[in-house]
Design an enzyme around this catalytic site. Structure first.
Site, PDB file in Angstrom:
ATOM      1  N   THR A  12      25.964 -34.280 -42.778  1.00  0.00           N
ATOM      2  CA  THR A  12      26.302 -34.601 -44.133  1.00  0.00           C
ATOM      3  C   THR A  12      27.153 -33.580 -44.925  1.00  0.00           C
ATOM      4  O   THR A  12      27.819 -33.896 -45.682  1.00  0.00           O
ATOM      5  CB  THR A  12      24.768 -34.973 -44.686  1.00  0.00           C
ATOM      6  OG1 THR A  12      24.608 -35.972 -44.344  1.00  0.00           O
ATOM      7  CG2 THR A  12      25.323 -35.478 -46.221  1.00  0.00           C
ATOM      8  N   SER A  54      24.784 -36.066 -36.748  1.00  0.00           N
ATOM      9  CA  SER A  54      23.646 -35.599 -35.780  1.00  0.00           C
ATOM     10  C   SER A  54      22.949 -36.618 -35.295  1.00  0.00           C
ATOM     11  O   SER A  54      22.160 -36.248 -34.102  1.00  0.00           O
ATOM     12  CB  SER A  54      22.472 -34.831 -36.736  1.00  0.00           C
ATOM     13  OG  SER A  54      21.720 -35.783 -37.557  1.00  0.00           O
ATOM     14  N   THR A  85      20.951 -33.397 -40.620  1.00  0.00           N
ATOM     15  CA  THR A  85      19.543 -33.416 -41.237  1.00  0.00           C
ATOM     16  C   THR A  85      18.431 -34.439 -40.193  1.00  0.00           C
ATOM     17  O   THR A  85      17.556 -34.279 -39.952  1.00  0.00           O
ATOM     18  CB  THR A  85      19.176 -33.832 -42.498  1.00  0.00           C
ATOM     19  OG1 THR A  85      19.584 -35.180 -42.826  1.00  0.00           O
ATOM     20  CG2 THR A  85      19.546 -32.963 -43.511  1.00  0.00           C
ATOM     21  N   ASP A  86      19.277 -35.662 -39.767  1.00  0.00           N
ATOM     22  CA  ASP A  86      18.609 -36.639 -39.081  1.00  0.00           C
ATOM     23  C   ASP A  86      17.846 -36.143 -37.545  1.00  0.00           C
ATOM     24  O   ASP A  86      16.843 -36.437 -37.353  1.00  0.00           O
ATOM     25  CB  ASP A  86      19.602 -37.763 -38.756  1.00  0.00           C
ATOM     26  CG  ASP A  86      19.589 -38.746 -39.900  1.00  0.00           C
ATOM     27  OD1 ASP A  86      18.888 -38.376 -41.047  1.00  0.00           O
ATOM     28  OD2 ASP A  86      20.484 -39.439 -39.838  1.00  0.00           O
TER      29      ASP A  86
END
Length: 331
Positions: A12, A54, A85-86
């Site tokens: 992101t 990710s 972040t995932d």
């Protein structure tokens, strides 16, 4: 002036709007440009590895990242890695194991809003990551929302909040407030030898979350699919059903076939303890390995890493009762 390498993988923080939604496109150089005056405080070099959401970061990318760090670590005081972040917690965990006795900090960060967004959290997260990377304290960390977390203890707990990550079953490695970067010395990992890159991974690991009434025959399917390891999120302190649907008997069969089975708790906090209840003791007799207070992300990646080193069940058990990077508390 500390030398810091900024490695980008997408996520992101590097995303921009497209006709199909946000997608990573910004290079490391463009990300560094958002740091403003901070660039005068460090000697920053940049390297682009991927431009991936990710969700598309997989074991092959983990190996590429680890090999890049192994190639470059002697040239820098610290490394900052930007990442979506995932799956950040999985990457942070597996790098913690693959980069054995890493002598410098590798700090992973990202954001919940793209760095070009006027309200982005990306710039602040990068500043915190650079601050931790400049300490020279060895280890793999996640820096997010003014907190620094051991790589193998980070879990993403919110989808949109800026406080997206928490340190599960372990205090924060550091926090940032009006006093600056406050380190927690008791949490920081200790090196016990020379650096080694241990990047062999087995991707034949399956994660399953138990639900009431789960058909145990699913484990027969996993055997047929040639999985080498299974991680189970059991109930509570370590409950597995054996009435009518005898899951424990199926797990014993899997263990007898040479499959390593690690069992954790579905509860995010506190530890599993299979000695408390009858069902847990039956599971231990079947040959499963306890995950104790490990995060699911750490358990999965540690099993991939362990199976990359050995397929001997007794060795896997020994590895899972060893604390390498603060990922587990056995006592």
């Amino acid at each position: 002036m500390k030398k810091i390498l900024l490695i980008t993988t997408g996520g992101t923080i590097a995303s921009e709007p497209t006709d199909e939604g946000l997608a990573p496109s910004l290079t490391s150089g463009k990300l560094a440009a958002f740091l403003g005056g901070l660039t005068a405080e460090y000697d920053i070099k940049t390297e682009d590895l991927f431009q991936l959401d990710s969700s598309n970061i997989q074991p092959e990318e983990w190996q590429c990242i680890a090999r890049t760090v192994a190639r470059e670590y002697q040239n820098y005081d610290g490394i900052v890695l930007t990442h979506g972040t995932d799956t950040m917690a999985y990457t942070a965990s597996v790098l913690s194991f693959m980069l054995r006795n890493l002598p410098i900090p590798v700090v992973i960060t990202g954001s919940q809003l793209p760095i070009r967004h006027p309200l982005t959290d990306g710039v602040e997260n990068l500043r915190c990551a650079f601050a931790m990377a400049s300490t020279g304290i060895p280890g793999v960390y996640v820096a997010f929302n003014r907190k620094v977390i051991l790589g193998a203890r980070a879990v993403k707990v919110r989808t949109t909040g800026f406080d997206a990550f928490e340190s599960v079953n372990c205090p924060y490695a550091a926090t940032i407030d009006a006093n600056g970067l406050e380190l927690n010395e008791s949490v920081l990992p200790q090196t016990d030898g020379d650096f080694s890159l241990e990047d062999s991974l087995c991707d034949r690991v399956f994660l399953i979350k138990l639900t009431p009434g789960l058909n145990p025959e699913i484990f027969d399917m996993l055997l047929k699919m040639n999985y080498k390891g299974i991680v189970i999120e059991a109930f509570g302190a370590g409950g597995l059903n054996f009435v009518r649907r005898d899951l424990i008997a199926k797990l014993q069969k899997a263990v007898e076939r040479g499959i390593s089975v690690v069992v954790c708790s579905q509860c995010l906090y506190e530890r599993s303890d299979f000695t408390i209840y009858q069902t847990g003791r039956k599971a231990l007799k079947s040959g499963v390995v306890q995950g104790f207070d490990m995060t699911t992300e750490a358990a999965v990646t540690k099993l991939m890493w362990a199976l990359g080193k050995t397929d001997r069940p007794e060795d896997i058990k020994r590895i899972f009762t060893t604390n390498y990077v603060g990922e587990i508390n056995i006592t």
